[in-house]
Write an enzyme that holds these catalytic residues in place. Structure first.
Site, PDB file in Angstrom:
ATOM      1  N   LYS A 116       2.982  10.102  -0.345  1.00  0.00           N
ATOM      2  CA  LYS A 116       2.088  10.632   0.694  1.00  0.00           C
ATOM      3  C   LYS A 116       2.792  11.551   1.695  1.00  0.00           C
ATOM      4  CE  LYS A 116      -1.786   8.093   1.336  1.00  0.00           C
ATOM      5  NZ  LYS A 116      -2.691   6.997   1.689  1.00  0.00           N
ATOM      6  N   LEU A 117       3.749  12.309   1.211  1.00  0.00           N
ATOM      7  CA  LEU A 117       4.440  13.260   2.092  1.00  0.00           C
ATOM      8  C   LEU A 117       3.453  14.294   2.625  1.00  0.00           C
ATOM      9  CD1 LEU A 117       7.337  13.943   3.107  1.00  0.00           C
ATOM     10  CD2 LEU A 117       7.505  15.577   1.223  1.00  0.00           C
TER      11      LEU A 117
ATOM     12  N   GLY B  48       5.534  11.877  -3.647  1.00  0.00           N
ATOM     13  CA  GLY B  48       4.077  11.964  -3.808  1.00  0.00           C
ATOM     14  C   GLY B  48       3.493  12.969  -2.832  1.00  0.00           C
TER      15      GLY B  48
ATOM     16  N   ARG C 287       2.382 -29.217  -6.958  1.00  0.00           N
ATOM     17  CA  ARG C 287       2.171 -29.695  -8.337  1.00  0.00           C
ATOM     18  C   ARG C 287       0.762 -30.254  -8.559  1.00  0.00           C
ATOM     19  NH1 ARG C 287       7.594 -32.509  -7.254  1.00  0.00           N
ATOM     20  NH2 ARG C 287       6.548 -32.281  -5.278  1.00  0.00           N
TER      21      ARG C 287
ATOM     22  N   ASP D 190       0.807  -1.221   0.000  1.00  0.00           N
ATOM     23  CA  ASP D 190       0.000   0.000   0.000  1.00  0.00           C
ATOM     24  C   ASP D 190       0.839   1.270   0.000  1.00  0.00           C
ATOM     25  OD1 ASP D 190      -2.290  -1.688   0.291  1.00  0.00           O
ATOM     26  OD2 ASP D 190      -1.774  -1.866   2.411  1.00  0.00           O
TER      27      ASP D 190
ATOM     28  N   ALA E 277      -3.672  -7.821  -4.459  1.00  0.00           N
ATOM     29  CA  ALA E 277      -3.181  -6.461  -4.673  1.00  0.00           C
ATOM     30  C   ALA E 277      -4.369  -5.542  -4.923  1.00  0.00           C
ATOM     31  CB  ALA E 277      -2.259  -6.425  -5.882  1.00  0.00           C
ATOM     32  N   GLY E 278      -4.177  -4.275  -4.657  1.00  0.00           N
ATOM     33  CA  GLY E 278      -5.219  -3.308  -4.969  1.00  0.00           C
ATOM     34  C   GLY E 278      -4.580  -1.977  -5.266  1.00  0.00           C
ATOM     35  N   HIS E 279      -4.608  -1.581  -6.515  1.00  0.00           N
ATOM     36  CA  HIS E 279      -3.997  -0.306  -6.892  1.00  0.00           C
ATOM     37  C   HIS E 279      -5.090   0.708  -7.214  1.00  0.00           C
ATOM     38  CE1 HIS E 279      -0.099  -2.514  -8.209  1.00  0.00           C
ATOM     39  NE2 HIS E 279      -0.163  -2.311  -6.922  1.00  0.00           N
TER      40      HIS E 279
ATOM     41  N   GLY F 190      -0.074  13.918  -3.123  1.00  0.00           N
ATOM     42  CA  GLY F 190      -1.537  13.909  -3.198  1.00  0.00           C
ATOM     43  C   GLY F 190      -2.007  12.749  -4.052  1.00  0.00           C
TER      44      GLY F 190
ATOM     45  N   THR G  95      -5.982 -11.627   2.744  1.00  0.00           N
ATOM     46  CA  THR G  95      -7.047 -10.916   2.033  1.00  0.00           C
ATOM     47  C   THR G  95      -8.190 -11.877   1.680  1.00  0.00           C
ATOM     48  OG1 THR G  95      -6.000 -11.326  -0.092  1.00  0.00           O
ATOM     49  CG2 THR G  95      -5.397  -9.281   1.034  1.00  0.00           C
TER      50      THR G  95
ATOM     51  N   THR H  26      -9.908  -5.075   0.897  1.00  0.00           N
ATOM     52  CA  THR H  26     -10.727  -5.596   1.988  1.00  0.00           C
ATOM     53  C   THR H  26     -11.456  -4.503   2.769  1.00  0.00           C
ATOM     54  OG1 THR H  26      -8.847  -5.448   3.477  1.00  0.00           O
ATOM     55  CG2 THR H  26      -9.151  -7.545   2.352  1.00  0.00           C
TER      56      THR H  26
ATOM     57  N   GLN I 113       2.173  -6.214  -3.552  1.00  0.00           N
ATOM     58  CA  GLN I 113       2.568  -6.371  -2.151  1.00  0.00           C
ATOM     59  C   GLN I 113       3.935  -5.706  -1.942  1.00  0.00           C
ATOM     60  OE1 GLN I 113       1.401  -9.652  -3.638  1.00  0.00           O
ATOM     61  NE2 GLN I 113      -0.514  -8.594  -3.359  1.00  0.00           N
TER      62      GLN I 113
ATOM     63  N   LYS J 158       2.250   2.288  -5.036  1.00  0.00           N
ATOM     64  CA  LYS J 158       3.027   1.846  -6.216  1.00  0.00           C
ATOM     65  C   LYS J 158       2.268   2.114  -7.504  1.00  0.00           C
ATOM     66  CE  LYS J 158       3.269  -2.345  -4.559  1.00  0.00           C
ATOM     67  NZ  LYS J 158       2.847  -2.212  -3.155  1.00  0.00           N
TER      68      LYS J 158
HETATM   69  P1  IMP Z   1      -2.569 -12.895   1.319  1.00  0.00           P
HETATM   70  O1  IMP Z   1      -1.632 -12.288   0.330  1.00  0.00           O
HETATM   71  O2  IMP Z   1      -4.021 -12.643   0.988  1.00  0.00           O
HETATM   72  O3  IMP Z   1      -2.281 -14.344   1.575  1.00  0.00           O
HETATM   73  O4  IMP Z   1      -2.342 -12.156   2.716  1.00  0.00           O
HETATM   74  C1  IMP Z   1      -1.130 -12.318   3.446  1.00  0.00           C
HETATM   75  C2  IMP Z   1      -0.694 -11.030   4.105  1.00  0.00           C
HETATM   76  O5  IMP Z   1      -0.330 -10.106   3.078  1.00  0.00           O
HETATM   77  C3  IMP Z   1      -1.782 -10.324   4.919  1.00  0.00           C
HETATM   78  O6  IMP Z   1      -1.183  -9.669   6.020  1.00  0.00           O
HETATM   79  C4  IMP Z   1      -2.340  -9.296   3.962  1.00  0.00           C
HETATM   80  O7  IMP Z   1      -2.954  -8.207   4.633  1.00  0.00           O
HETATM   81  C5  IMP Z   1      -1.084  -8.893   3.243  1.00  0.00           C
HETATM   82  N1  IMP Z   1      -1.331  -8.362   1.890  1.00  0.00           N
HETATM   83  C6  IMP Z   1      -1.577  -9.067   0.755  1.00  0.00           C
HETATM   84  N2  IMP Z   1      -1.715  -8.241  -0.293  1.00  0.00           N
HETATM   85  C7  IMP Z   1      -1.537  -6.997   0.171  1.00  0.00           C
HETATM   86  C8  IMP Z   1      -1.524  -5.704  -0.455  1.00  0.00           C
HETATM   87  O8  IMP Z   1      -1.680  -5.539  -1.665  1.00  0.00           O
HETATM   88  N3  IMP Z   1      -1.293  -4.650   0.380  1.00  0.00           N
HETATM   89  C9  IMP Z   1      -1.070  -4.798   1.704  1.00  0.00           C
HETATM   90  N4  IMP Z   1      -1.064  -5.976   2.325  1.00  0.00           N
HETATM   91  C10 IMP Z   1      -1.296  -7.067   1.570  1.00  0.00           C
END
Ligand code: IMP
Length: 420
Positions: free
Chosen positions: A325-326, A408, A137, A9, A35-37, A410, A123, A295, A218, A12
């Site tokens: 995020k400065l 960054g 496998r 987070d 991931a969440g961008h 803003g 997540t 989430t 991540q 990126k």
């Molecule tokens: P998983 O990747 O869903 O198995 O989660 C494992 C750990 O990675 C947990 O603590 C999640 O909160 C963290 N995590 C997974 N993806 C992200 C992300 O994109 N940003 C921040 N934390 C993440």
């Protein structure tokens, strides 16, 4: 190559979006829809989980073999981008990437439930169980969707084992072969045109002198090998994994840009030495809108941790830093920065502890820098920053021995300052 230098987070997506302007191809090499961008362009906000952020710039995008693909999520994003006028015919998905299956989601959820207080705080997108099957496998790969008969056979073989686990170990509902097979045959039709030999594609782009950008998901401290195990994800976000995760040689990576927030956040469980105590934690969360993209969970907030960042520089080979995020820090009178840890025996160290128990017990040693009160949204270059903000950045550079090349200030695409 762009890599998260903290616990994820870091923003990126926005840095990738900026650098994608001058790139010819953007690749993801690990992770999946965990991931969440978020990318903000004028009035438009894009939230992306599966596709590389380069899609917003209309660049060819690669989902490498090191990724795990939830077809429902990917198709949802492809449809959404098409609907919003972004063509997706230059999205290339590695046939060697693994498919997230419904039982991966079910097992991720059930196993977290079972762990109770020891839960990892995943997540719940099926990431861990999918990578576990890859290593066992037992996995089903993207290329398996090209042949309906093989796909069905593999689903049948996997279900014979997974249903036993689900029913007997996790006391959950089993899956029905016909339902899953029909669902994945539907996905197969939609995804078929995107399945590619992405190693060949990326190699050929590099040979033709194209600029290829690798986008880590991540981050370093969530890396399966180098992160704060077991509170990590199940793939390798670190820079060197870009080579394995796309199928190119490591010497093809010219630069590694680490992305770090000007403070630190963490989602999920696990140790966090510079976590803020007291009301400033909540203040930081509100000011920085620190809630998960995937989430919606509250992120834990902390002061900048240079011990952890120094470690990220080491394990990734970071040679440039983007500090994001400065602007969030504008609201604090003083800014503690963690420069060392005190260990269990009272010794101080600037190196990230190699042993888990040392890290658990590590206490932060802070140096406190003066804050600034000016908003940063009018700044158009690093030179416009208030003197105290410039000193903050220079302090980070000195401590890490790495230049901060992007800052960054803003959420907007234009709010990234570059060095003249
Ligand atoms: P998983 O990747 O869903 O198995 O989660 C494992 C750990 O990675 C947990 O603590 C999640 O909160 C963290 N995590 C997974 N993806 C992200 C992300 O994109 N940003 C921040 N934390 C993440």
């Amino acid at each position: 190559m762009i890599v998260g230098a903290q616990w994820g987070d870091e923003g990126k997506g926005k840095i990738v979006d900026l650098l994608a302007q001058d790139s010819d191809v953007v690749c993801r090499y690990q992770g999946g829809p965990n991931a969440g961008h978020t990318i903000v362009v004028g009035e438009e906000t894009y939230k992306i989980r599966a596709l590389p952020s380069g899609i917003v710039r209309g660049k060819p995008c690669v989902i490498g073999n090191g990724c795990v693909v939830d077809p429902e999520v990917l198709i949802g994003e492809l449809d959404e981008f098409e609907r919003r006028g972004h063509p997706t015919h230059e999205v290339f998905v590695s046939g060697n990437a693994h498919l997230i299956m419904p039982w991966h989601l079910a097992i991720d959820q059930a196993s977290e439930r079972r762990l109770g207080k020891l839960a990892i705080g995943t997540t719940k997108r099926g990431i861990g169980p999918c990578y576990a099957d890859k290593a066992m496998r037992l996995g089903i790969r993207v290329q398996d969707i090209l042949d309906a008969k093989i796909l069905r056979q593999k689903i049948e073989a996997a279900l014979a084992e997974k249903n036993l686990w689900l029913e007997r170990v996790y006391e959950s509902e089993p899956f029905d072969l016909e339902t899953v097979a029909a669902q994945y045959e539907g996905y197969a039709k939609r995804l078929r045109p995107y399945v590619s030999d992405t190693s060949l594609y990326v190699d050929s782009a590099l040979r033709r002198g194209k600029a290829v950008l690798f986008e880590g998901a991540q981050a370093t401290l969530l890396d399966l090998d180098h992160g704060t195990y077991p509170f990590v994800t199940s793939s390798n976000p670190v820079a060197s994994s870009a080579a394995t995760g796309t199928g190119i040689g490591p010497q093809r990576i010219d630069h590694v840009i680490g992305v770090a927030k000007a403070y630190v956040t963490r989602v999920g469980e696990g140790p966090f030495p510079s976590e803020i105590e007291g009301p400033d934690q909540e203040r930081m969360r509100e000011l920085g809108h620190e809630y998960g993209t995937v989430t919606g969970r509250s992120r834990r907030c902390g002061w900048l941790d240079l011990v952890a960042l120094r470690y990220a520089v080491r394990v990734n080979g970071i040679d440039r830093l983007a500090l994001t995020k400065l602007d969030v820090l504008s609201h604090f009178a003083t800014l503690p920065v963690c420069v060392r840890y005190t260990l269990r025996d009272g010794a101080e160290t600037g190196d990230f502890p190699a042993h888990q128990s040392d890290f658990h017990a590590a206490r932060p040693v802070y140096e406190t820098l003066p804050g600034w009160h000016e908003a940063l949204d009018e700044c158009t270059s690093v030179d416009d920053l208030p003197a105290a903000a410039r000193r903050y950045v220079e302090f980070v550079e000195r401590e890490l021995g790495v230049e901060v090349t992007l800052i960054g200030t803003g959420a907007e695409r234009k709010s990234v300052l570059t060095r003249a």
